[in-house]
Design an enzyme around this catalytic site. Sequence first.
Site, short mmCIF file in Angstrom:
data_model
loop_
_atom_site.label_atom_id
_atom_site.label_comp_id
_atom_site.label_asym_id
_atom_site.label_seq_id
_atom_site.Cartn_x
_atom_site.Cartn_y
_atom_site.Cartn_z
N ASP A 8 0.53 -2.82 6.65
CA ASP A 8 1.98 -3.05 6.71
C ASP A 8 2.72 -1.86 6.09
OD1 ASP A 8 0.93 -3.70 4.18
OD2 ASP A 8 2.56 -5.10 3.71
N HIS A 239 -3.19 1.20 -4.09
CA HIS A 239 -4.03 0.01 -3.84
C HIS A 239 -4.81 0.11 -2.53
CE1 HIS A 239 -1.54 -1.98 -6.93
NE2 HIS A 239 -0.49 -1.49 -6.30
C1 BDR Z 1 -0.42 -4.65 -2.08
O1 BDR Z 1 0.85 -5.18 -1.72
C2 BDR Z 1 1.59 -4.26 -0.98
O2 BDR Z 1 2.86 -4.18 -1.45
C3 BDR Z 1 0.86 -2.95 -1.07
O3 BDR Z 1 1.00 -2.21 0.12
C4 BDR Z 1 -0.57 -3.37 -1.31
O4 BDR Z 1 -1.23 -3.63 -0.09
C5 BDR Z 1 -0.51 -4.49 -3.57
O5 BDR Z 1 -0.33 -5.70 -4.21
CA CA Z 2 -0.28 -2.92 2.02
#
Ligand code: BDR
Ligand code: CA
Length: 311
Positions: A8, A239
């Site tokens: 996303d 992440h």
């Molecule tokens: C996850 O949530 C999203 O906002 C980031 O892209 C990542 O996949 C981190 O908690």
């Molecule tokens: Ca993400």
Amino acid sequence: MKILLFADPGIDDSLAIIYALLHPDIELMGIVTGYGNVSVYDATRNAAFLLALAGRTDIPVMRGASQPLSGTHTIFYPEIHGPEGLGPIIPPDSFKADISPFELMFEIIETNMEDIVIVDVGRQTSLAFAYNLRPELMEQVKEVYLMGGAFMVPGNVTDVAEANFWGDPIAVNVVLNKAKKVYITPLNVTNRAIVTRDIATYIFNQTRGPYKYLIPAVTNYYAAFYDEVMPGIDGSPVHDAFTLYFLLNKDKTYTIRRDVRVAIVDGNRGQSVADLRMVYEEPKFEHYIVMDFDYNDFLADFIRVNVGEEG
Ligand code: BDR
Ligand code: CA
């Protein structure tokens, strides 16, 4: 390693897409987008734009879910990921994304079943749909990697919940119950996979690749948000890119096998639960949670991949 990526984008999703494209051992077979950090429309456009920047429009982009299975109102995060999801970068109006139908993903999986894995770094709704639509095919996929969860550490959307698992806990449970083997990279490790402003500048100075300008621009945008919520880190956790690093470097991490479930009820919604007692119940599922890693090795790898071979 052939990868079908669900994402996303989103800043750290973008860095994951870039990592996948630049890594010599990853063959990116397609991107399935979804709502999450931004709407599914922005996420799809961003994915296609990132591929176009590197001249990789041969990689298909498929538009996935627009809202969670629960039907609850979806919150987007422009203050974290930028008005359209790529920090300060807005694809030009003239850019037209070429979008493939969602069903193409089944063809990609079927043709590459022997050696394809799925990596989902967004809300898990589209992936849950896939398990619902084609269970006989999806249940053969050998490995699924999920970025999500927080095991006995604070969440990032609520005190107990991480954003991806909070976004659609029903979908995560579908995937956890149906997938053959699931690896989870939770906040326990991804919060420590920090790329500092200095590292982003270093990559900028060293590379001549197609993402030279984009990498520091999005990283520094993300870092401004993390200045507020994790003061002092002087950068941002990546992440989603960490999840790809893990996939190729499992032997350098500490991973445990436990059955995982995610709370659906309000109050605890999105909380990831596993039996972390010293003496725990025998797991029934093949769920693996990454609990620790070598930061220096991760960082060296992240820099190496982003600088690229030609520097
Ligand atoms: C996850 O949530 C999203 O906002 C980031 O892209 C990542 O996949 C981190 O908690
Ligand atoms: Ca993400």
